[in-house]
Design an enzyme around this catalytic site. Structure first.
Site, PDB file in Angstrom:
ATOM      1  N   ARG A  26       0.809  -1.222   0.000  1.00  0.00           N
ATOM      2  CA  ARG A  26       0.000   0.000   0.000  1.00  0.00           C
ATOM      3  C   ARG A  26       0.842   1.272   0.000  1.00  0.00           C
ATOM      4  O   ARG A  26       0.327   2.357  -0.285  1.00  0.00           O
ATOM      5  CB  ARG A  26      -0.938   0.003   1.196  1.00  0.00           C
ATOM      6  CG  ARG A  26      -0.255  -0.041   2.551  1.00  0.00           C
ATOM      7  CD  ARG A  26      -1.274  -0.044   3.669  1.00  0.00           C
ATOM      8  NE  ARG A  26      -0.656  -0.207   4.972  1.00  0.00           N
ATOM      9  CZ  ARG A  26      -1.332  -0.163   6.117  1.00  0.00           C
ATOM     10  NH1 ARG A  26      -2.632   0.033   6.103  1.00  0.00           N
ATOM     11  NH2 ARG A  26      -0.709  -0.320   7.270  1.00  0.00           N
ATOM     12  N   GLY A  45       8.484 -22.596   8.380  1.00  0.00           N
ATOM     13  CA  GLY A  45       9.827 -23.143   8.588  1.00  0.00           C
ATOM     14  C   GLY A  45      10.768 -22.110   9.176  1.00  0.00           C
ATOM     15  O   GLY A  45      10.465 -20.917   9.218  1.00  0.00           O
ATOM     16  N   LYS A  93       4.912 -20.854  18.079  1.00  0.00           N
ATOM     17  CA  LYS A  93       6.344 -20.602  18.305  1.00  0.00           C
ATOM     18  C   LYS A  93       6.611 -19.133  18.598  1.00  0.00           C
ATOM     19  O   LYS A  93       7.561 -18.804  19.305  1.00  0.00           O
ATOM     20  CB  LYS A  93       7.174 -21.112  17.121  1.00  0.00           C
ATOM     21  CG  LYS A  93       6.803 -20.563  15.749  1.00  0.00           C
ATOM     22  CD  LYS A  93       7.555 -19.310  15.368  1.00  0.00           C
ATOM     23  CE  LYS A  93       7.189 -18.820  13.989  1.00  0.00           C
ATOM     24  NZ  LYS A  93       7.918 -17.610  13.589  1.00  0.00           N
ATOM     25  N   ASN A 131       9.728 -11.357  18.065  1.00  0.00           N
ATOM     26  CA  ASN A 131       8.953 -11.826  19.210  1.00  0.00           C
ATOM     27  C   ASN A 131       9.839 -11.977  20.439  1.00  0.00           C
ATOM     28  O   ASN A 131       9.459 -11.598  21.547  1.00  0.00           O
ATOM     29  CB  ASN A 131       8.258 -13.142  18.870  1.00  0.00           C
ATOM     30  CG  ASN A 131       7.103 -12.952  17.914  1.00  0.00           C
ATOM     31  OD1 ASN A 131       6.019 -12.532  18.294  1.00  0.00           O
ATOM     32  ND2 ASN A 131       7.345 -13.238  16.636  1.00  0.00           N
TER      33      ASN A 131
END
Length: 333
Positions: A35, A139, A194, A259
């Protein structure tokens, strides 16, 4: 699927940029929706994304760049979505072209906040995409290492093996090895979970826990992941494969993991809001843990998911990270 197919990537972030780079290794044309019109003009002029993994230089004659999502979707047979899950539905609200006849692969690794669904289920339930036309790209593969062309492994999951093979072939190159799977639900949930466990690893690091505890945390996380996925979708699978355990390890330990970075900041005392503002990136695990916690209350005993519960309590209930992790240490082995 013997005919030449057109592929379009939906998203303008680091992972979308990495996927476009990979696809350009094998395809003569790759559609690319983002965008940000200024970024599009920059790529056309300077041959690299100004905002994400800018070291990657593109052959722009291969790119079908557009800021019109309907144009990108209409021209493609296979769509690869690489938009953060928190923004997926807002982007799709601009879509007028039907998706039910498209092949949709998710590279998002998150849960859609508006519905609490993994991305594949979201496309199936809300956009009438048949499950045999839905796939997952997963993966242990960080965008930053793709930019450096360091050897990485991807699993391409789809119930239709021919479609999985088509995408796997398009994404296989000297620095990317691919394999196929039919576990679209399990592999997508693993990609979601995860991120939660990586936040836990980051919190532990921020609190001052060492490598010894981290190894126990990751060992317990893969077992917790196995129990969770088995409960929501029971089929024969080996969670020690790279799409499950491998992705967990790289997200839990890598310096590239947003994370883990987010969790580390929480462990050091940042609020959720301040951590997000300083990172200026989306930590998918923050949104995922709310939906995952809700699923655990419906489908499994709370005692079976202590890591998910601890992260949820810290991020959404405002509980003290140090106290919560002290209680968590007594539940791990």
């Amino acid at each position: 699927m013997d005919k030449i197919v057109k592929v379009a990537v939906i998203g303008g972030g680091s992972w979308a940029t990495a996927i476009v780079k990979i696809l350009c290794e094998n395809l003569d044309y790759v559609g690319w929706y983002m965008r940000n019109t200024a970024a599009i003009e920059h790529i056309k002029r300077e041959k690299h994304n100004p905002n994400y993994i800018s070291s990657v230089e593109f052959e722009t004659e291969k790119l079908g760049l557009t800021s019109n999502i309907n144009e990108a979707v209409a021209e493609a047979d296979i769509l690869v979505f690489a938009i953060p899950s928190a923004f997926l539905e807002s982007e799709l609200k601009n879509l007028n072209v039907p998706l039910k006849n498209k092949i949709v692969f998710s590279a998002i690794k998150g849960i859609v906040p508006e519905t609490g669904l993994i991305v594949g289920e979201h496309f199936h339930n809300l956009y009438e995409v048949p499950f045999e036309n839905i796939g997952v790209i997963t993966g242990p593969c960080h965008a930053e290492e793709v930019a450096l062309e360091r050897l990485s492994y991807l699993t391409i999951a789809c119930w239709d093996s021919e479609k999985a093979k088509t995408v796997a072939k398009a994404m296989s190159c000297e620095y990317i090895k691919t394999k196929t799977s039919d576990d679209i639900i399990g592999s997508e949930y693993a990609a979601v979970l995860k991120n939660i466990y990586a936040i836990a690893a980051g919190i532990a690091h921020g609190l001052g826990y060492g490598d010894n505890f981290q190894s126990v945390l990751m060992s317990c996380a893969i077992r917790e992941m196995r129990r969770f996925i088995k409960r929501v979708h029971k089929i024969k699978r080996d969670v020690n494969n790279s799409a499950y355990l491998g992705d967990l390890l790289v997200t839990g330990y890598s310096v590239f993991s947003r994370n883990r970075m987010f969790g580390n900041m929480i462990g050091k005392g940042y609020t959720v809001k301040s951590a997000m503002m300083e990172m200026n990136m989306v930590a998918e695990g923050y949104y995922a843990v709310k939906s995952a916690h809700l699923i655990t209350t419906k489908f499994t005993r709370k005692s079976k998911t202590p890591i998910i519960n601890a992260v949820y309590e810290i991020l959404y209930e405002g509980k003290d990270a140090k106290t919560t992790f002290k209680k968590l240490t007594d539940k791990l082995d």
